[in-house]
Design a protein around this motif. Structure first.
Motif, PDB file in Angstrom:
ATOM      1  N   ARG A 101     -12.334 -18.090 -37.037  1.00  0.00           N
ATOM      2  CA  ARG A 101     -11.498 -17.999 -35.844  1.00  0.00           C
ATOM      3  C   ARG A 101     -11.546 -16.567 -35.344  1.00  0.00           C
ATOM      4  N   CYS A 102     -11.626 -16.447 -34.047  1.00  0.00           N
ATOM      5  CA  CYS A 102     -11.591 -15.123 -33.435  1.00  0.00           C
ATOM      6  C   CYS A 102     -10.250 -14.470 -33.765  1.00  0.00           C
ATOM      7  N   PRO A 103     -10.256 -13.179 -34.252  1.00  0.00           N
ATOM      8  CA  PRO A 103      -9.002 -12.520 -34.631  1.00  0.00           C
ATOM      9  C   PRO A 103      -8.073 -12.286 -33.438  1.00  0.00           C
ATOM     10  N   LYS A 104      -8.602 -12.298 -32.264  1.00  0.00           N
ATOM     11  CA  LYS A 104      -7.785 -11.992 -31.093  1.00  0.00           C
ATOM     12  C   LYS A 104      -7.229 -13.265 -30.433  1.00  0.00           C
ATOM     13  N   CYS A 105      -8.122 -14.211 -30.112  1.00  0.00           N
ATOM     14  CA  CYS A 105      -7.661 -15.381 -29.358  1.00  0.00           C
ATOM     15  C   CYS A 105      -7.709 -16.666 -30.184  1.00  0.00           C
ATOM     16  N   SER A 106      -8.090 -16.536 -31.462  1.00  0.00           N
ATOM     17  CA  SER A 106      -8.228 -17.654 -32.413  1.00  0.00           C
ATOM     18  C   SER A 106      -9.071 -18.815 -31.894  1.00  0.00           C
ATOM     19  N   THR A 121     -19.725 -12.213 -31.600  1.00  0.00           N
ATOM     20  CA  THR A 121     -19.029 -11.968 -30.338  1.00  0.00           C
ATOM     21  C   THR A 121     -18.328 -13.261 -29.932  1.00  0.00           C
ATOM     22  N   CYS A 122     -17.009 -13.192 -29.777  1.00  0.00           N
ATOM     23  CA  CYS A 122     -16.246 -14.373 -29.381  1.00  0.00           C
ATOM     24  C   CYS A 122     -16.720 -14.836 -27.999  1.00  0.00           C
ATOM     25  N   PRO A 123     -17.074 -16.119 -27.879  1.00  0.00           N
ATOM     26  CA  PRO A 123     -17.565 -16.605 -26.587  1.00  0.00           C
ATOM     27  C   PRO A 123     -16.470 -16.670 -25.519  1.00  0.00           C
ATOM     28  N   LYS A 124     -15.210 -16.583 -25.974  1.00  0.00           N
ATOM     29  CA  LYS A 124     -14.114 -16.756 -25.022  1.00  0.00           C
ATOM     30  C   LYS A 124     -13.623 -15.411 -24.493  1.00  0.00           C
ATOM     31  N   CYS A 125     -13.306 -14.472 -25.461  1.00  0.00           N
ATOM     32  CA  CYS A 125     -12.691 -13.222 -25.010  1.00  0.00           C
ATOM     33  C   CYS A 125     -13.602 -12.011 -25.242  1.00  0.00           C
ATOM     34  N   ARG A 126     -14.835 -12.268 -25.779  1.00  0.00           N
ATOM     35  CA  ARG A 126     -15.830 -11.201 -25.960  1.00  0.00           C
ATOM     36  C   ARG A 126     -15.439 -10.196 -27.033  1.00  0.00           C
ATOM     37  N   THR A 127     -14.423 -10.498 -27.864  1.00  0.00           N
ATOM     38  CA  THR A 127     -14.088  -9.622 -28.985  1.00  0.00           C
ATOM     39  C   THR A 127     -15.219  -9.663 -30.011  1.00  0.00           C
ATOM     40  N   ARG A 128     -15.571  -8.480 -30.547  1.00  0.00           N
ATOM     41  CA  ARG A 128     -16.607  -8.446 -31.578  1.00  0.00           C
ATOM     42  C   ARG A 128     -15.956  -8.250 -32.929  1.00  0.00           C
TER      43      ARG A 128
HETATM   44 ZN   LIG Z   1     -11.639 -14.462 -28.879  1.00  0.00          ZN
END
Ligand SMILES: [Zn+2]
Length: 133
Positions: A101-106, A121-128
């Motif tokens: 899960r992305c740490p920022k937007c899960s 790289t999160c496909p939703k919020c681009r967090t790496r």
């Molecule tokens: Zn994310």
């Protein structure tokens, strides 16, 4: 007039067979065999009901209603088959992929296993972020 013409005239404007009627016929046949083998009380009655309903549908002149029933049956069949296929697919998937899960937007992200440390790289919020795959 031969029997085929008579049958055609009789069936004209009636619904006839579809996937649902074939399915009901098979179910009725299986139940009939089970009843013959094990003499289960009540099964003979169910077979009669299924076959009766089947003939009612085949001879019905209300084609849109029968068509709608068949569509519902096909949808249900798709869902049941999809459930079994999906269940097997998910198990296979977890063998070859990690779900993080992305740490920022899960957002759920699927990463193939066995690639060592990877930067994702999160496909939703681009967090790496970095994870072991
Ligand atoms: Zn994310």
């Amino acid at each position: 007039m031969n029997w085929r013409d008579r049958l055609n005239r009789f069936m004209y404007g009636r619904y006839g067979q579809d996937e649902l009627s074939r399915f009901l016929l098979i179910v009725g046949f299986i139940l009939l065999i089970l009843d013959l083998l094990f003499r289960i009380p009540g099964v003979g009655m169910i077979v009669l009901l299924i076959l009766g309903y089947n003939y009612f549908r085949m001879l019905s002149r209300n084609v849109p209603a029968r068509y709608a029933e068949n569509q519902k049956f096909l949808q249900l069949k798709d869902r049941v088959l999809g459930f079994f296929r999906g269940g097997r697919g998910r198990a296979e998937d977890l063998k070859t992929n990690h779900i993080y899960r992305c740490p920022k937007c899960s957002q759920k992200i699927r990463i193939p296993r066995g690639k060592g440390m990877v930067e994702i790289t999160c496909p939703k919020c681009r967090t790496r972020f970095r994870k072991r795959s």
